[in-house]
Design a protein around this motif. Sequence first.
Motif, PDB file in Angstrom:
ATOM      1  N   ALA A 115       0.836  -1.197   0.000  1.00 37.86           N
ATOM      2  CA  ALA A 115       0.000   0.000   0.000  1.00 37.86           C
ATOM      3  C   ALA A 115       0.871   1.247   0.000  1.00 37.86           C
ATOM      4  CB  ALA A 115      -0.929   0.001   1.202  1.00 37.86           C
ATOM      5  N   ILE A 116       0.586   2.142  -0.936  1.00 38.38           N
ATOM      6  CA  ILE A 116       1.352   3.385  -1.086  1.00 38.38           C
ATOM      7  C   ILE A 116       0.365   4.542  -1.159  1.00 38.38           C
ATOM      8  CG2 ILE A 116       2.932   4.670  -2.585  1.00 38.38           C
ATOM      9  CD1 ILE A 116       3.875   1.826  -3.566  1.00 38.38           C
ATOM     10  N   GLY A 117       0.573   5.553  -0.348  1.00 38.18           N
ATOM     11  CA  GLY A 117      -0.343   6.675  -0.313  1.00 38.18           C
ATOM     12  C   GLY A 117      -0.182   7.594  -1.505  1.00 38.18           C
ATOM     13  N   PRO A 118      -1.119   8.536  -1.688  1.00 38.12           N
ATOM     14  CA  PRO A 118      -1.026   9.533  -2.765  1.00 38.12           C
ATOM     15  C   PRO A 118       0.005  10.597  -2.415  1.00 38.12           C
ATOM     16  CG  PRO A 118      -2.902  10.012  -1.388  1.00 38.12           C
ATOM     17  CD  PRO A 118      -2.310   8.739  -0.847  1.00 38.12           C
ATOM     18  N   GLU A 119      -0.009  11.719  -3.137  1.00 36.76           N
ATOM     19  CA  GLU A 119       1.009  12.757  -2.920  1.00 36.76           C
ATOM     20  C   GLU A 119       1.076  13.234  -1.471  1.00 36.76           C
ATOM     21  OE1 GLU A 119      -0.064  12.986  -7.254  1.00 36.76           O
ATOM     22  OE2 GLU A 119      -1.171  12.730  -5.378  1.00 36.76           O
ATOM     23  N   GLY A 120      -0.074  13.354  -0.828  1.00 35.12           N
ATOM     24  CA  GLY A 120      -0.082  13.826   0.558  1.00 35.12           C
ATOM     25  C   GLY A 120       0.185  12.754   1.586  1.00 35.12           C
ATOM     26  N   GLY A 121       0.433  11.537   1.126  1.00 32.32           N
ATOM     27  CA  GLY A 121       0.686  10.437   2.042  1.00 32.32           C
ATOM     28  C   GLY A 121      -0.591   9.907   2.670  1.00 32.32           C
ATOM     29  N   LEU A 122      -0.429   8.972   3.576  1.00 35.28           N
ATOM     30  CA  LEU A 122      -1.544   8.404   4.321  1.00 35.28           C
ATOM     31  C   LEU A 122      -1.623   9.077   5.689  1.00 35.28           C
ATOM     32  CD1 LEU A 122      -0.815   4.676   3.458  1.00 35.28           C
ATOM     33  CD2 LEU A 122      -2.790   5.980   2.647  1.00 35.28           C
ATOM     34  N   SER A 123      -2.815   9.238   6.199  1.00 36.74           N
ATOM     35  CA  SER A 123      -2.970   9.826   7.530  1.00 36.74           C
ATOM     36  C   SER A 123      -2.555   8.814   8.591  1.00 36.74           C
ATOM     37  CB  SER A 123      -4.422  10.254   7.753  1.00 36.74           C
ATOM     38  OG  SER A 123      -5.261   9.114   7.854  1.00 36.74           O
ATOM     39  N   GLN A 124      -2.289   9.306   9.790  1.00 37.38           N
ATOM     40  CA  GLN A 124      -1.917   8.407  10.878  1.00 37.38           C
ATOM     41  C   GLN A 124      -3.039   7.414  11.167  1.00 37.38           C
ATOM     42  OE1 GLN A 124       1.173   8.252  12.822  1.00 37.38           O
ATOM     43  NE2 GLN A 124       0.115   6.302  13.105  1.00 37.38           N
ATOM     44  N   GLN A 125      -4.272   7.883  11.095  1.00 38.01           N
ATOM     45  CA  GLN A 125      -5.404   6.986  11.337  1.00 38.01           C
ATOM     46  C   GLN A 125      -5.457   5.873  10.296  1.00 38.01           C
ATOM     47  OE1 GLN A 125      -9.232   8.897  11.716  1.00 38.01           O
ATOM     48  NE2 GLN A 125     -10.364   6.990  11.391  1.00 38.01           N
ATOM     49  N   GLU A 126      -5.210   6.218   9.028  1.00 32.67           N
ATOM     50  CA  GLU A 126      -5.231   5.208   7.971  1.00 32.67           C
ATOM     51  C   GLU A 126      -4.115   4.193   8.174  1.00 32.67           C
ATOM     52  OE1 GLU A 126      -7.207   7.761   4.281  1.00 32.67           O
ATOM     53  OE2 GLU A 126      -5.063   7.941   4.719  1.00 32.67           O
ATOM     54  N   VAL A 127      -2.948   4.664   8.546  1.00 33.28           N
ATOM     55  CA  VAL A 127      -1.836   3.737   8.801  1.00 33.28           C
ATOM     56  C   VAL A 127      -2.165   2.828   9.977  1.00 33.28           C
ATOM     57  CG1 VAL A 127       0.581   3.564   9.488  1.00 33.28           C
ATOM     58  CG2 VAL A 127      -0.108   5.256   7.786  1.00 33.28           C
ATOM     59  N   ASP A 128      -2.772   3.388  11.008  1.00 31.18           N
ATOM     60  CA  ASP A 128      -3.161   2.574  12.169  1.00 31.18           C
ATOM     61  C   ASP A 128      -4.158   1.495  11.755  1.00 31.18           C
ATOM     62  OD1 ASP A 128      -1.542   4.089  13.789  1.00 31.18           O
ATOM     63  OD2 ASP A 128      -3.158   5.354  14.567  1.00 31.18           O
ATOM     64  N   GLU A 129      -5.102   1.843  10.894  1.00 28.66           N
ATOM     65  CA  GLU A 129      -6.086   0.864  10.429  1.00 28.66           C
ATOM     66  C   GLU A 129      -5.430  -0.211   9.573  1.00 28.66           C
ATOM     67  OE1 GLU A 129      -9.914   2.282   8.967  1.00 28.66           O
ATOM     68  OE2 GLU A 129      -9.491   4.243   9.836  1.00 28.66           O
ATOM     69  N   LEU A 130      -4.464   0.184   8.755  1.00 32.17           N
ATOM     70  CA  LEU A 130      -3.736  -0.792   7.942  1.00 32.17           C
ATOM     71  C   LEU A 130      -2.948  -1.758   8.827  1.00 32.17           C
ATOM     72  CD1 LEU A 130      -2.492   1.595   5.114  1.00 32.17           C
ATOM     73  CD2 LEU A 130      -4.030  -0.348   4.788  1.00 32.17           C
ATOM     74  N   ILE A 131      -2.297  -1.218   9.836  1.00 28.21           N
ATOM     75  CA  ILE A 131      -1.540  -2.070  10.762  1.00 28.21           C
ATOM     76  C   ILE A 131      -2.474  -3.045  11.474  1.00 28.21           C
ATOM     77  CG2 ILE A 131      -0.181  -2.057  12.895  1.00 28.21           C
ATOM     78  CD1 ILE A 131       1.068   0.586  11.907  1.00 28.21           C
TER      79      ILE A 131
END
Length: 250
Positions: free
Chosen positions: A199-215
């Motif tokens: 999973a790779i975020g767009p130009e602004g990256g992924l939010s901390q919440q999104e990363v937490d959900e992915l983890i």
Amino acid sequence: MQRYFVSPADMTDLSVTITGDDANHIAKVMRMEVGDRVICSDNQGRVALCEIKQIERDSIYTSIIEPIEESKESPIRVTIAQGIPKGDKLEAIVQKGTELGAQAFLPFSSSRCIVKWDEKKGQKKKQRLEKIAKEAAEQSHRSRIPYVLPPVSFKSLLKKAADFDYKIVAYEEDAKIGETQRLAKLLNEMAPGVSVLCAIGPEGGLSQQEVDELIEAGFISCGLGPRILRTETASSYILSAISYHFELMR
């Protein structure tokens, strides 16, 4: 030597028929003649050296000279889940990712995506990406064309993660704090044949919440070296690392 993908129905035990744009490319662009040779693949693993026997307006008829045994596909089945970027960056990601061995591309929307997938133009966009993947697969002499999957929501991406053996999320905040070990550790754990979702975020990256959900969904958060990479560079970094580890170091 030029390589072309054909449908399995157009590839028999003795002959191959090339139609459509590829037939036009052979006749009008490459200006090939009867007796010239090409490589044909049925996109299911069968590859053969063929000789042109007849050239017509919309079809090229060839005979199979000999089958080609080759191993051009990555031993790791990698799907690039790409946060939808701006402009034509997704086209570049598909092109370079195909050359580097990706098995599939899965665009997804996230909170920081500036561009939204236009449903009205979506099918044409998907067809354009599929054409880019086909041409890149031919250029790089792959045996199969990667899949370009329909775009999904972030929530759907989390659900799809269960279908993969390994899940990686490229997170720039990890790179900023000097995290350089997790990707290497995962590569050492993997064995040929496993499936990986990156999973790779767009130009602004992924939010901390999104990363937490992915983890929480089983992803391992990784830095990609000591530098911060653009969204269109990250997938090439991961695919190159996998190729080096499993194809050059084996």
